[in-house]
Design a protein around this motif. Structure first.
Motif, PDB file in Angstrom:
ATOM      1  N   ALA A 232       0.838  -1.192   0.000  1.00 48.65           N
ATOM      2  CA  ALA A 232       0.000   0.000   0.000  1.00 48.65           C
ATOM      3  C   ALA A 232       0.872   1.240   0.000  1.00 48.65           C
ATOM      4  CB  ALA A 232      -0.921   0.005   1.218  1.00 48.65           C
TER       5      ALA A 232
ATOM      6  N   TRP B 225       0.433   5.648   0.374  1.00 49.55           N
ATOM      7  CA  TRP B 225      -0.403   6.823   0.605  1.00 49.55           C
ATOM      8  C   TRP B 225       0.391   8.055   0.220  1.00 49.55           C
ATOM      9  CZ3 TRP B 225      -1.024   2.489   3.423  1.00 49.55           C
ATOM     10  CH2 TRP B 225      -2.319   2.070   3.683  1.00 49.55           C
TER      11      TRP B 225
ATOM     12  N   VAL C  89      -1.064  -3.305  -5.320  1.00 46.62           N
ATOM     13  CA  VAL C  89      -0.764  -2.137  -4.496  1.00 46.62           C
ATOM     14  C   VAL C  89      -2.039  -1.319  -4.347  1.00 46.62           C
ATOM     15  CG1 VAL C  89       0.655  -0.085  -4.192  1.00 46.62           C
ATOM     16  CG2 VAL C  89       1.601  -2.068  -5.389  1.00 46.62           C
ATOM     17  N   ASP C  90      -2.466  -1.109  -3.121  1.00 42.45           N
ATOM     18  CA  ASP C  90      -3.590  -0.217  -2.840  1.00 42.45           C
ATOM     19  C   ASP C  90      -3.030   1.189  -2.712  1.00 42.45           C
ATOM     20  OD1 ASP C  90      -5.177  -2.452  -2.757  1.00 42.45           O
ATOM     21  OD2 ASP C  90      -5.291  -2.528  -0.577  1.00 42.45           O
TER      22      ASP C  90
ATOM     23  N   GLY D 229      -5.689   3.914   0.077  1.00 42.60           N
ATOM     24  CA  GLY D 229      -6.821   3.136   0.605  1.00 42.60           C
ATOM     25  C   GLY D 229      -7.722   2.570  -0.476  1.00 42.60           C
TER      26      GLY D 229
END
Length: 99
Positions: A38, A40, A58-59, A62
């Motif tokens: 992930a 951000w 891959v996030d 979110g």
């Protein structure tokens, strides 16, 4: 640390310090596994970073699970893909006929 080098299944989070983006990528890719990760941050920068990660999913910021997208890992995190057309392709055999 074990938690940073093995696939721990369950509700687990590991926070690690990094110096800069290259160091963060070194940490993220510094394992024999690569199932999911992930990122951000700013959308364009997060996408660029995610493309450099050695992981099958891959996030970003979110991101929600998409059942139409292929799911599977890199390195020692599984073989092949599930879901979507990539998952279906795992059950097919391609044959080329040459004339």
């Amino acid at each position: 640390m074990t938690i940073a080098q093995e696939e721990i299944f369950g509700p687990v989070v590991s926070l690690m310090r990094y110096e800069d983006e290259d160091d963060a990528l070194r940490i993220a890719n510094g394992t024999v596994y690569g199932l999911a990760g992930a990122v951000w941050g700013d959308r364009d920068e997060a996408v660029a970073f995610a493309r450099r990660m050695e992981t099958g999913q891959v996030d970003i910021n979110g991101g929600r699970f998409n059942p139409l997208a292929p799911f599977g890992g890199y390195k020692q995190s599984g073989v092949g893909r599930e879901l979507g057309t990539h998952g279906l392709a795992e059950y097919l055999h391609t044959k080329s006929l040459q004339f």
